[in-house]
Scaffold this motif. Structure first.
Motif, PDB file in Angstrom:
ATOM      1  N   THR A  23     -15.803  -6.651  10.252  1.00 53.27           N
ATOM      2  CA  THR A  23     -15.021  -7.859  10.011  1.00 53.27           C
ATOM      3  C   THR A  23     -13.784  -7.822  10.900  1.00 53.27           C
ATOM      4  O   THR A  23     -13.367  -6.766  11.354  1.00 53.27           O
ATOM      5  N   LEU A  24     -13.232  -9.000  11.143  1.00 53.68           N
ATOM      6  CA  LEU A  24     -12.023  -9.068  11.955  1.00 53.68           C
ATOM      7  C   LEU A  24     -10.880  -8.389  11.217  1.00 53.68           C
ATOM      8  O   LEU A  24     -10.758  -8.496  10.014  1.00 53.68           O
ATOM      9  N   GLY A  25     -10.053  -7.708  11.975  1.00 50.06           N
ATOM     10  CA  GLY A  25      -8.893  -7.057  11.374  1.00 50.06           C
ATOM     11  C   GLY A  25      -8.147  -6.249  12.405  1.00 50.06           C
ATOM     12  O   GLY A  25      -8.558  -6.125  13.560  1.00 50.06           O
ATOM     13  N   TRP A  26      -7.042  -5.673  11.985  1.00 44.79           N
ATOM     14  CA  TRP A  26      -6.173  -4.938  12.890  1.00 44.79           C
ATOM     15  C   TRP A  26      -6.877  -3.750  13.531  1.00 44.79           C
ATOM     16  O   TRP A  26      -6.574  -3.384  14.655  1.00 44.79           O
ATOM     17  N   ARG A  27      -7.833  -3.153  12.846  1.00 47.28           N
ATOM     18  CA  ARG A  27      -8.514  -1.954  13.347  1.00 47.28           C
ATOM     19  C   ARG A  27      -9.145  -2.177  14.722  1.00 47.28           C
ATOM     20  O   ARG A  27      -9.277  -1.251  15.508  1.00 47.28           O
ATOM     21  N   TYR A  28      -9.556  -3.399  15.004  1.00 53.05           N
ATOM     22  CA  TYR A  28     -10.192  -3.718  16.284  1.00 53.05           C
ATOM     23  C   TYR A  28      -9.402  -4.785  17.045  1.00 53.05           C
ATOM     24  O   TYR A  28      -9.972  -5.691  17.626  1.00 53.05           O
ATOM     25  N   SER A  29      -8.093  -4.667  17.041  1.00 56.00           N
ATOM     26  CA  SER A  29      -7.262  -5.651  17.735  1.00 56.00           C
ATOM     27  C   SER A  29      -6.793  -5.101  19.075  1.00 56.00           C
ATOM     28  O   SER A  29      -6.596  -3.904  19.231  1.00 56.00           O
ATOM     29  N   VAL A  30      -6.646  -6.012  20.050  1.00 53.92           N
ATOM     30  CA  VAL A  30      -6.173  -5.649  21.386  1.00 53.92           C
ATOM     31  C   VAL A  30      -5.165  -6.688  21.853  1.00 53.92           C
ATOM     32  O   VAL A  30      -5.109  -7.804  21.343  1.00 53.92           O
ATOM     33  N   CYS A  31      -4.378  -6.320  22.845  1.00 56.24           N
ATOM     34  CA  CYS A  31      -3.416  -7.233  23.455  1.00 56.24           C
ATOM     35  C   CYS A  31      -4.068  -7.851  24.699  1.00 56.24           C
ATOM     36  O   CYS A  31      -4.620  -7.122  25.528  1.00 56.24           O
ATOM     37  N   LEU A  32      -4.024  -9.177  24.814  1.00 56.98           N
ATOM     38  CA  LEU A  32      -4.611  -9.890  25.954  1.00 56.98           C
ATOM     39  C   LEU A  32      -3.552 -10.699  26.692  1.00 56.98           C
ATOM     40  O   LEU A  32      -2.487 -10.996  26.144  1.00 56.98           O
ATOM     41  N   THR A  33      -3.878 -11.076  27.920  1.00 57.14           N
ATOM     42  CA  THR A  33      -2.973 -11.929  28.696  1.00 57.14           C
ATOM     43  C   THR A  33      -3.149 -13.400  28.321  1.00 57.14           C
ATOM     44  O   THR A  33      -2.194 -14.158  28.323  1.00 57.14           O
TER      45      THR A  33
END
Length: 161
Positions: free
Chosen positions: A43-53
């Motif tokens: 599920t979506l969540g902070w565990r799989y978050s990245v910073c994008l341009t």
């Protein structure tokens, strides 16, 4: 706190990725937008978050994400992470790639509301109208009271003697 003042401010004005990196700061200054990866089977969540341009506009692109990889994810190492299909998003508050699909948005909203300190921010976002009206009423009452004091101060002084 021993943390520099600028970092304390950045903690309030920038979101963190899965590893705790502040998006848009230091080595990630071009990557200012937080994106929640849709890792297969997760599920979506902070565990799989990245910073994008930039935020993905549709599902025809893919982003490199920290999905179940053996190697720790690194922005400067293309061999880490996994390419995952994007989903349509829009920029929200200049810091977040907000999902356009309602079910994904609900997942992210629920996660934000349950995570401190974002739970407090979410509460303020939900109740901002009441906060503004209360503040306006308080200022209005204060101005009215000051006006009464100004108009009737002589009577109060002479009546108290």
């Amino acid at each position: 706190s021993t943390m520099p003042v600028y970092e304390q401010v950045f903690r309030l004005t920038h979101l963190r990725d899965h590893a705790g990196n502040l998006c848009g700061v230091d080595d990630l200054w071009e990557h200012r937008l937080l994106f929640f990866c849709a890792c297969p089977g997760e599920t979506l969540g902070w565990r799989y978050s990245v910073c994008l341009t930039t935020c993905p506009a549709n599902a025809s692109t893919a982003s490199r994400c920290p999905c179940g990889g053996v190697l720790p994810f690194r922005y400067d190492n293309e061999s880490t992470g996994q390419w995952v299909q994007d989903y349509p998003t829009t920029v929200f508050m200049g810091m977040l790639c907000r999902p356009e699909e309602s079910s994904l948005l609900r997942t992210i909203s629920t996660w934000f509301e349950q995570t401190r300190p974002t739970a407090n921010i979410a509460m303020i976002c939900r109740t901002w109208i009441a906060l503004v009206l209360s503040g306006g009423a308080a200022v209005g009452c204060a101005i009215f009271f000051i006006g009464l004091l100004h108009a009737y101060s002589g009577y109060l002084v002479w009546g108290g003697i």
